[in-house]
Design a protein around this motif. Structure first.
Motif, short mmCIF file in Angstrom:
data_model
loop_
_atom_site.label_atom_id
_atom_site.label_comp_id
_atom_site.label_asym_id
_atom_site.label_seq_id
_atom_site.Cartn_x
_atom_site.Cartn_y
_atom_site.Cartn_z
N HIS A 1 34.06 30.38 43.29
CA HIS A 1 35.40 29.87 42.97
C HIS A 1 35.58 29.68 41.47
O HIS A 1 36.64 29.99 40.91
N ASP B 1 38.30 31.50 39.13
CA ASP B 1 39.25 30.70 38.36
C ASP B 1 39.30 31.18 36.92
O ASP B 1 40.38 31.45 36.37
N ARG C 1 44.50 28.09 40.55
CA ARG C 1 43.11 28.26 41.02
C ARG C 1 43.09 28.74 42.47
O ARG C 1 42.34 29.67 42.81
N LEU C 2 43.93 28.15 43.32
CA LEU C 2 43.95 28.55 44.73
C LEU C 2 44.43 29.99 44.90
O LEU C 2 43.86 30.77 45.66
N ILE D 1 41.69 32.33 43.69
CA ILE D 1 40.59 32.45 44.64
C ILE D 1 40.94 33.43 45.75
O ILE D 1 40.17 34.35 46.06
N CYS D 2 42.12 33.25 46.36
CA CYS D 2 42.45 34.17 47.46
C CYS D 2 42.71 35.57 46.94
O CYS D 2 42.42 36.56 47.62
N ASP E 1 39.80 33.25 55.61
CA ASP E 1 39.58 32.44 54.40
C ASP E 1 40.72 32.65 53.41
O ASP E 1 41.22 31.68 52.81
N GLN F 1 43.67 30.78 54.50
CA GLN F 1 43.50 29.34 54.32
C GLN F 1 43.80 28.92 52.89
O GLN F 1 44.53 27.94 52.65
N TYR F 2 43.27 29.66 51.92
CA TYR F 2 43.53 29.31 50.52
C TYR F 2 44.99 29.58 50.15
O TYR F 2 45.58 28.83 49.35
N ARG G 1 46.91 26.58 51.34
CA ARG G 1 46.72 25.43 50.45
C ARG G 1 47.56 25.58 49.19
O ARG G 1 48.15 24.60 48.69
N ALA G 2 47.66 26.79 48.65
CA ALA G 2 48.50 27.03 47.48
C ALA G 2 49.97 26.81 47.83
O ALA G 2 50.73 26.23 47.04
#
Length: 357
Positions: free
Chosen positions: A192, A196, A231-232, A235-236, A318, A321-322, A325-326
């Motif tokens: 991660h 980032d 960041r989110l 990551i995805c 995954d 999921q990210y 969250r974003a």
């Protein structure tokens, strides 16, 4: 009728592509190169070719939508900021392809391989010219901001954003290489952090900062939530890129699959694969990992192993999921910022995943 976010993104992309081509068409007269130089216009031509060859321009769209968080009125400085963003991206592509020894990018030759073809008996010249082409793109990304017809304070703030973004990206590229020198398989937090620095800060955070600056807002007042969102999404996005390297379609990506396996890189996909398989399948993957002569048939078998082990599906989960969250971070921007732009930032993370994975 209200324009839908993805329709607006397509319009921004179309307009920018024309503007980017126009920029390169006039760049030759703006560079102070000696009259005898043939290599300088050739370098510009290679940068032009790479820059205009494909790409969704989502960084440019992010820039425009960040300005729309503040106002729907036309905003000065967005063209210069957009050029800066994409020139920094071109710099990254040139150097990434050199680091990875990639032959193709976006369905055509990389800058490094184009120079190798031009100078087959001069490998050091091909290497040096590739590095310098990437460096030129980086310098141009800052120069286009310094030359913009904007208030001095805004110009300097934008240059600072891009300089910091470039610095963070270089650190990310260094740690990306360092990650593969460690004996242990990296954990999720290490992956991660690399994503980032290497991706999120220049691809998401910097465009948002630039858009807010152009619209007259102060991005520093919202730094924590902007960083969290970036960041989110980063990551995805990195997960998607790593997924595509093994499970993607070469015709869509414009690059051969399996590069990360051949390079022995501990990407999200490779780490997940190593944790999911055992016995003879694990031995098969271990033998291929880091073997530059690994055949397409071997890569196809590793792909099949990953699919049987559920790696492809779990990585999709995954990513989603990210992305969710974003989306929730962006949802919290109501009612402070404009509804239609907030809706775009809610939609973007899931769309960026679903379009490729």
């Amino acid at each position: 009728m209200t324009e839908q976010p993805l329709d607006r993104a397509a319009r921004i992309e179309h307009r920018f592509n024309a503007r980017f081509a126009e920029y390169f068409d006039t760049l030759g007269t703006a560079l102070d190169a000696p009259a005898f130089s043939r290599f300088t216009p050739d370098c510009v031509g290679l940068l032009r070719d790479l820059s205009l060859r494909g790409g969704k321009r989502m960084r440019v769209v992010l820039l425009h939508e960040a300005a729309r968080l503040v106002t729907a009125e036309p905003v000065d400085g967005l063209d210069a900021a957009a050029l800066s963003i994409e020139l920094l991206q071109t710099h990254g592509l040139v150097h990434d392809d050199l680091i990875d020894d990639s032959a193709t990018r976006r369905g055509g030759p990389t800058t490094y391989y184009a120079y190798r073809e031009r100078f087959p008996g001069r490998p050091r010249a091909a290497l040096g010219l590739t590095v310098l082409a990437g460096d030129l793109a980086l310098a141009l990304s800052l120069r286009v901001l310094l030359d913009a017809a904007l208030p001095v304070a805004v110009r300097h703030a934008m240059v600072e954003v891009q300089t910091r973004a470039a610095t963070d990206t270089f650190v990310g590229q260094i740690t990306d290489l360092e990650r593969d020198f460690t004996a242990a398989v990296p954990d999720a937090e290490m992956l991660h952090d690399v994503a980032d620095h290497k991706t999120a800060r220049y691809s998401v955070l910097a465009p948002m900062r630039l858009g807010l600056l152009a619209a007259g807002a102060e991005p520093g007042a919202h730094e924590d939530e902007l960083r969290r969102y970036a960041r989110l999404v980063g990551i995805c996005g990195q997960m998607r890129d790593d997924w595509l390297d093994l499970f993607g379609d070469e015709g869509t990506t414009g690059k051969p699959t399996g590069g990360d396996i051949r390079e022995g890189r501990h990407t999200y996909t490779v780490v997940r694969l190593l944790s999911a398989v055992s016995g003879s399948e694990r031995d098969f993957v271990d033998r291929a990992l880091g073997d530059p002569a690994c055949t397409p048939e071997t890569i196809a078998e590793i792909r099949a192993i990953g699919e049987r082990a559920g790696v492809a599906d779990r990585m999709r989960a995954d990513m989603r999921q990210y992305a969710e969250r974003a989306r929730l971070v962006a949802q919290g921007w109501r009612p402070r910022w404009r509804e239609d732009a907030v809706a775009f930032f809610e939609l973007l993370p899931r769309w960026s995943v679903e379009r490729s994975a």
